[in-house]
Design a protein around this motif. Structure first.
Motif, short mmCIF file in Angstrom:
data_model
loop_
_atom_site.label_atom_id
_atom_site.label_comp_id
_atom_site.label_asym_id
_atom_site.label_seq_id
_atom_site.Cartn_x
_atom_site.Cartn_y
_atom_site.Cartn_z
N ILE A 131 23.89 93.43 -6.62
CA ILE A 131 25.16 94.17 -6.11
C ILE A 131 24.97 95.64 -6.32
O ILE A 131 25.01 96.16 -7.48
N ALA B 289 26.07 86.79 1.20
CA ALA B 289 25.18 87.74 1.07
C ALA B 289 24.11 88.13 2.07
O ALA B 289 24.10 89.29 2.41
N ARG B 290 23.69 87.17 2.47
CA ARG B 290 22.60 87.16 3.53
C ARG B 290 23.07 87.55 4.84
O ARG B 290 22.65 88.10 5.67
N ILE C 73 20.96 87.66 -7.47
CA ILE C 73 21.75 88.78 -6.40
C ILE C 73 21.84 90.02 -7.07
O ILE C 73 21.85 90.17 -8.32
N TYR D 197 29.54 90.50 2.01
CA TYR D 197 30.14 91.06 0.88
C TYR D 197 30.03 92.72 0.90
O TYR D 197 30.63 93.39 -0.05
N ASP D 198 29.15 93.13 1.89
CA ASP D 198 29.05 94.64 1.68
C ASP D 198 30.14 95.14 2.03
O ASP D 198 30.88 94.94 3.05
N SER E 197 26.42 97.10 -1.32
CA SER E 197 25.67 95.97 -0.72
C SER E 197 25.51 94.96 -1.67
O SER E 197 25.46 95.03 -2.88
N VAL E 198 25.38 93.80 -1.17
CA VAL E 198 25.02 92.39 -2.04
C VAL E 198 23.82 91.72 -1.11
O VAL E 198 23.85 91.50 0.03
N LYS E 199 22.61 91.60 -1.93
CA LYS E 199 21.68 90.94 -1.32
C LYS E 199 21.01 90.00 -2.32
O LYS E 199 21.08 90.03 -3.52
N LYS F 159 24.71 82.95 -1.65
CA LYS F 159 23.65 83.42 -1.20
C LYS F 159 23.79 83.55 0.48
O LYS F 159 23.41 84.42 1.18
#
Length: 168
Positions: free
Chosen positions: A13, A40-41, A11, A45-46, A161-163, A37
């Motif tokens: 962040i 995040a997808r 992840i 979480y953004d 952002s969280v990816k 996940k």
């Protein structure tokens, strides 16, 4: 930046000061890993704030229901919600709550984890076996250390952002 061995279980962040890279431990806590996940997808979480940050202890975030700084944000509600998904059952292990580990936040019910999580600032062995550890910071811990303190912080930091690294 740390070498990413498994992009599907990593992840990224983005914080105001830089990127925090988390290695998820899918072999230890597959349900918690899958939930992080999934959220995040979905972009859930953004812009979610760190609503509980205790110096020498941990930084907590992940309230996707009440913690989004850009959607009807109210700091008094941040930390009281989760997501619209069902709770995740505990996946306790022998992994210690060491500095930089990622763990699921929950109520007094061990099976009440949902979207919230915390990152340990130091070794917090008194939490061992009580909260699910499902990841660790592999780079960017200095950015976690710089998160504004408070319960809640007066000017909370947020996850910009969280990816999942595989998608970045």
């Amino acid at each position: 930046m740390a070498e990413i061995k498994d992009p599907e279980n990593t992840i990224l962040i983005e914080l105001k000061d830089g990127t925090v890279t988390l290695e998820l431990l899918a072999d230890v806590a597959p349900k918690h890993t899958a939930r992080m996940k999934e959220l995040a997808r979905a972009g859930a979480y953004d812009n979610v704030v760190f609503h509980r940050v205790i110096d020498g202890f941990m930084a907590q975030t992940g309230d996707v229901e009440n913690g989004n700084f850009e959607k009807d944000f109210n700091i008094r509600l941040a930390g009281t919600g989760g997501s619209d998904l069902p709770d995740v059952p505990a996946e306790f292990s022998k992994l210690p709550h060491a500095r930089g580990t990622l763990a699921a936040a929950r109520s007094s019910n061990p099976d009440s984890a949902n979207s919230q999580f915390f990152i340990n600032f130091k070794d917090n062995d008194f939490l061992n076996g009580q909260y699910t550890v499902y990841g660790r910071v592999i780079s960017g811990m200095e950015h976690v250390d710089a998160i504004a303190r408070g319960e809640p912080p007066m000017n909370p930091d947020r996850m910009l952002s969280v990816k999942v690294a595989a998608d970045a």
